[in-house]
Design an enzyme around this catalytic site. Sequence first.
Site, PDB file in Angstrom:
ATOM      1  N   CYS A 219      -3.451 -11.355   3.603  1.00 18.74           N
ATOM      2  CA  CYS A 219      -2.521 -10.231   3.655  1.00 18.74           C
ATOM      3  C   CYS A 219      -1.240 -10.566   4.409  1.00 18.74           C
ATOM      4  CB  CYS A 219      -3.190  -9.020   4.302  1.00 18.74           C
ATOM      5  SG  CYS A 219      -4.638  -8.411   3.409  1.00 18.74           S
TER       6      CYS A 219
ATOM      7  N   HIS B  85      -0.646  -0.987  -0.347  1.00 25.13           N
ATOM      8  CA  HIS B  85      -0.907  -2.303   0.224  1.00 25.13           C
ATOM      9  C   HIS B  85      -1.102  -3.360  -0.872  1.00 25.13           C
ATOM     10  CE1 HIS B  85      -2.186  -5.426   2.805  1.00 25.13           C
ATOM     11  NE2 HIS B  85      -3.477  -5.141   2.899  1.00 25.13           N
TER      12      HIS B  85
END
Length: 397
Positions: free
Chosen positions: A89, A341
């Site tokens: 991420c 996200h």
Amino acid sequence: MSTVDTVSIVGVGITPFGKFPDRSLRDLAAPAIAEALRDAEINEADVDLIIHANAVGGLLTGQEMARGQVVTSDTALVGKPLVNVENACASSSTALHMAQSAILSGMYRTVLVIGNEKMSGRGTRAALDALASAADIERLEHYSRELTGRDDAAESFFMEVYAQETRDYMAATGATAHDFAMIAAKNSAHAALNPYAQYRTVRTPEEVLASRLIADPLTMLMCSPVADGAAALVVRATADTPSPDAVRVRASTLLTGIPGGGATTLERRTAEAAYESAGFGPDELDIVELHDAASPNELIVCEELGLCERGEGPKLARSGATALGGDLPVNTSGGLVSKGHPVGATGAAQIVELVTQLRGRAGDRQVHGARRGLAENAGGYTHPEAAACVITILSKD
């Protein structure tokens, strides 16, 4: 080849986040790239290096090895030096870290950073399985059993990780599920003011608590969603940027998690190094974007960043200080839970938000007088820490 002292961000671009199953990585990135170049008032010929960040595209789209080359293949950027970055991420914040390093070395003057992710189109199960590959797959079943006490697979491995961290935090601080619901509701109100956010519906704490339980105590409206999107940054040597819109990179610090854990947490170690590099600490920040893949992470990370004392996260949240109009607004973009996200784009998107705020162009979500901001972006899992953490500090002074 000459070295330079500092770098600045001179252009930013972002696409709306959401689920766009019919769009490719190329389709998602194109408008973000074009907007960033326009904002920097340069064209493709001025770019010396491209760094393309993506996390799960290989698993979810089948496109491996040369994703950045594919994404830019229909543009005038073809033929230029290009590096593909994958770091869970934290991929696109890592790409910014690499851009800074490339410019400070004196080898490049202008770098285009692209954060890009497509997660929809294969179903939620496929996306969650792809995300779980950010942990050690040889030990994944062991980690999952340790977290859940069950032999069957968790619905979401990472939400089980966050749920365990949350339960530990509740036991240590007295934080309640309502505190976490307040964070999710606060960020939904921020996202309602962000035209690029995936979800723009204002939620109440009661609605958050009433949503489906994912991993106790996390409910669905406390968890970041599957998303597609892209963000782009133009980074230049500060000496080459006479524009008043340039935002200086004061720190870009990347550290890796330690299996078994370190003497302090990964986020705290990274923050301390970033503050040292920036030359100032948390007391001088005006705005923060942090990695709230689950809403409780906002409280936990606020403590690790030194925004409050240990155990004081719930008090900070209840005070209203982290909301727009408060002393230190956190996640004015809506955060990962409401903004969305798309993992490879998240770090760059955080930077877009900070640059927009520091330029005074955030409209109804503007933080008055914001001059210094911090972004914390972490990803992957090394048990018990994240695999990577990047903290970026920007300033307009």
